[in-house]
Design an enzyme around this catalytic site. Sequence first.
Site, short mmCIF file in Angstrom:
data_model
loop_
_atom_site.label_atom_id
_atom_site.label_comp_id
_atom_site.label_asym_id
_atom_site.label_seq_id
_atom_site.Cartn_x
_atom_site.Cartn_y
_atom_site.Cartn_z
N HIS A 1 0.85 -1.22 0.03
CA HIS A 1 0.07 -0.04 0.01
C HIS A 1 0.84 1.09 0.04
CE1 HIS A 1 -3.91 -1.84 0.66
NE2 HIS A 1 -3.32 -2.66 1.49
N CYS B 1 -0.50 2.56 -4.27
CA CYS B 1 -1.56 3.86 -4.32
C CYS B 1 -0.40 4.97 -4.16
CB CYS B 1 -2.83 3.72 -3.59
SG CYS B 1 -3.86 2.59 -3.87
#
Length: 393
Positions: free
Chosen positions: A231, A280
């Site tokens: 992430h 992300c």
Amino acid sequence: MAKSPKDHLEDAFNDLGMDELKKFKNKLCDRKKGEGIRKAQVEKVCDAIDLADLMVRTFTSTRAVPVAIEILEAVGCNEQASELKENAVQSPPVAQSHPDVVDHAAGQLPKVELALADDWHKQLHLVSCSQEFKNKIIKEKGQEIYQVKEKKVRKRLALLINNIDFDEKAMTRRGADTDENNMEWLLKELDYQVVKHKNLSAKDMEKAVKDFARREEHVHSDSTFVVIMSHGKRDAVLGVHYSSSNPSDTFPVDNIYRCLNSENCPGLRDKPKVILIQACRGGETGRLWASDGEPEEPVKIEGDDFVHKEKDFISLMSCTPDTKSYRHVENGTFYVQNLVDVLMKHAHEEHIEELFRKVLQRFESTDMMGSYRQMACKDRASLPKLFYLFPGL
């Protein structure tokens, strides 16, 4: 024109009453067989079109119809299940051809690759470069390309970090193990020994990159790859201990370049360093323009001889700043799927920047991405020469 699986799903969902649609959505969240869909996603569904779109995005066009039939039967909507089975299952399959992305001549429409089939990774095969092509490129381009050492004397290393399991269970990156397997396969096929780490904190990621930079093998290498999958947020990758109560577990992307620059990693000086980051970089959906940064003050240039501190880098981020990067819960991320597919088909004939351009073209295609909006992004490119991988040689 034949209906797509999504069209058939919309027809089936439009035939459901309000109570039946509610039962279907509840069952979809509680599905025990295989993966379900998170309740928060289902709650955003407003109509049959939204629900059909969510099904295809989650289960792919190949599996969405069988899953829908299973759930319709489970909630007692046998008539709709039978109609869907009769209309969709017996329909001719959607074509899964994969024409190459090619430049288009004036007045002609460009050809773009369609979405990858669900089982594309089961047929992995890296096209080898011919000795004739390598000789031709060396003769034609000479000093314009990076030197590639002979296979028998070089010692190529690649670093692969993959964070899957986080302290916050909701952050588990389902499908990331597929990305890891595919990326490790690709790197090994390109003749890199893979140094692999899994589920690291920010501190451990920093240590892993520093240790990698100190490896003596780099002196005998001609290049390197660093791949980090996790992430993330803008300019940082999240460690496995990251949470709302522990927001400091972040590894700045800048630190990768700092660890591998000419000063801290002299073994890779003047050699191409390819940085691949799947994470992300924010929460937007990729539909907004980002503004340029503030101009910096001019810097006085001195004429002394020096070694460039940061040179010979190129990176491909999975998305542009402030936007999301998408991952299928079984097949892995769009980014890794397309990156691996492009390199295994075209690395034998193209240099790295052209390979990255082909990846970007795929993200531009609505056939490839459907309703999702994501654009991979080249970043901090400082390659003064062309980097050919010459796979197999």
